[in-house]
Design a protein around this motif. Structure first.
Motif, PDB file in Angstrom:
ATOM      1  N   PRO A 178      -2.541  -6.802  -5.883  1.00 44.76           N
ATOM      2  CA  PRO A 178      -2.204  -5.631  -4.977  1.00 44.76           C
ATOM      3  C   PRO A 178      -1.779  -6.073  -3.631  1.00 44.76           C
ATOM      4  CG  PRO A 178      -4.398  -5.819  -5.066  1.00 44.76           C
ATOM      5  CD  PRO A 178      -4.047  -6.622  -6.127  1.00 44.76           C
ATOM      6  N   VAL A 179      -0.309  -5.834  -3.275  1.00 46.60           N
ATOM      7  CA  VAL A 179       0.094  -6.279  -2.165  1.00 46.60           C
ATOM      8  C   VAL A 179       0.746  -4.881  -1.137  1.00 46.60           C
ATOM      9  CG1 VAL A 179       2.272  -7.279  -1.301  1.00 46.60           C
ATOM     10  CG2 VAL A 179       1.451  -7.883  -3.535  1.00 46.60           C
ATOM     11  N   LEU A 180      -0.606  -4.661  -0.343  1.00 41.76           N
ATOM     12  CA  LEU A 180      -0.581  -3.460   0.307  1.00 41.76           C
ATOM     13  C   LEU A 180      -0.973  -4.034   1.922  1.00 41.76           C
ATOM     14  CD1 LEU A 180      -2.973  -1.696  -2.074  1.00 41.76           C
ATOM     15  CD2 LEU A 180      -0.307  -1.138  -1.544  1.00 41.76           C
ATOM     16  N   ASP A 181      -0.800  -2.965   2.784  1.00 41.89           N
ATOM     17  CA  ASP A 181      -1.161  -2.881   4.265  1.00 41.89           C
ATOM     18  C   ASP A 181      -2.469  -3.427   4.162  1.00 41.89           C
ATOM     19  OD1 ASP A 181      -2.676  -1.758   6.562  1.00 41.89           O
ATOM     20  OD2 ASP A 181      -0.537  -2.213   7.244  1.00 41.89           O
ATOM     21  N   PRO A 182      -3.191  -4.490   4.982  1.00 39.64           N
ATOM     22  CA  PRO A 182      -4.633  -4.579   4.699  1.00 39.64           C
ATOM     23  C   PRO A 182      -5.702  -3.587   5.217  1.00 39.64           C
ATOM     24  CG  PRO A 182      -3.332  -6.345   6.164  1.00 39.64           C
ATOM     25  CD  PRO A 182      -2.453  -5.190   5.939  1.00 39.64           C
ATOM     26  N   ASN A 183      -4.948  -2.569   5.945  1.00 41.16           N
ATOM     27  CA  ASN A 183      -5.969  -1.558   6.274  1.00 41.16           C
ATOM     28  C   ASN A 183      -6.158  -0.502   5.039  1.00 41.16           C
ATOM     29  OD1 ASN A 183      -6.373  -2.180   9.095  1.00 41.16           O
ATOM     30  ND2 ASN A 183      -4.437  -1.172   9.612  1.00 41.16           N
TER      31      ASN A 183
END
Length: 252
Positions: free
Chosen positions: A227-232
């Motif tokens: 998963p490459v997502l915004d940390p939040n």
């Protein structure tokens, strides 16, 4: 370089850099903020097309500090998305792959998805059941003007919607590992299935209560998902997987 011919690879890189330097010097117009279409008789042209400038970014000719300037000189955020003087006629979907893939790479991802809705969505509204060779959303053209009614040059959304909205981005040959990085603001939910050389990948996701991303992955072969997502978003996300799927830590 990949096949071990390092000396030849070095020569190719050196020639490529020389070509880039020459083209930048001969065709970049700093006042206009665009590349001229050509250089002739000792002078750069006073013609600046979308095709030349999108390909300058796509092909590595433009400098990174000029990317946003080039893009915002040619494009706007609302339909038909082109500044006056840059809209292509006749309007073919072929070049739109280069435009949208470039825009996605520049992180204009929501803009690109809005453009897909505008162009290909309008094509469907005008009766398309397969992608047409030509289409003008502003004119609302139909089959009489479309040319070939099933044309390979129109398949851009088939590729980009799977990669950018479903979030299935191959990370290893054979898709044994994928990056999961959907534009979660683009839709409310997704269900997608993609064939690979190894088997089928199934992905579904939605935004649940409290804005939490809920995603499910299944495959009929060993699959790693990064998963490459915004940390939040990643910190609150809920992932469900089948027996053959493993979620990897993107920071490892």
């Amino acid at each position: 370089s990949f096949i071990g011919q390092q000396e030849q690879a070095h020569t190719c890189r050196r020639h490529a850099l020389q070509i880039v330097d020459s083209m930048q010097e001969l065709t970049w117009n700093n006042e206009v903020g665009l590349f001229a279409d050509y250089y002739l008789d000792g002078q750069p042209a006073q013609k600046f097309s979308m095709q030349s400038n999108v390909l300058a970014i796509f092909g590595g000719l433009a400098k990174a500090e000029h990317f946003d300037q080039i893009f915002n000189t040619m494009f706007v955020e609302y339909p038909p998305f082109f500044q006056d003087g840059f809209a292509p006629k006749p309007d073919s979907p072929f070049f739109k792959f280069f435009l949208l893939d470039t825009a996605m790479a520049m992180d204009y991802r929501e803009w690109s998805i809005d453009y897909i809705r505008y162009y290909w969505g309008s094509m469907i509204e005008n009766g398309a059941t397969t992608w047409w060779q030509h289409f003008d959303p502003e004119a609302g053209t139909g089959t009489a003007e479309a040319g070939n009614l099933c044309h390979g040059s129109g398949v851009t959304p088939n590729y980009l919607l799977m990669r950018e909205v479903a979030g299935i981005r191959p990370a290893k040959p054979g898709c044994t590992q994928i990056f999961f990085n959907p534009v979660i603001s683009s839709v409310e939910w997704v269900q997608a299935q993609m064939p690979t050389p190894m088997g089928e990948i199934m992905v579904s996701w939605n935004i649940g209560e409290g804005g939490v991303l809920e995603a499910s992955f299944s495959a009929d072969f060993p699959l790693e998902v990064v998963p490459v997502l915004d940390p939040n978003v990643l910190g609150e996300a809920v992932f469900r997987v089948s027996d053959d799927v493993e979620i990897l830590d993107p920071n490892s």
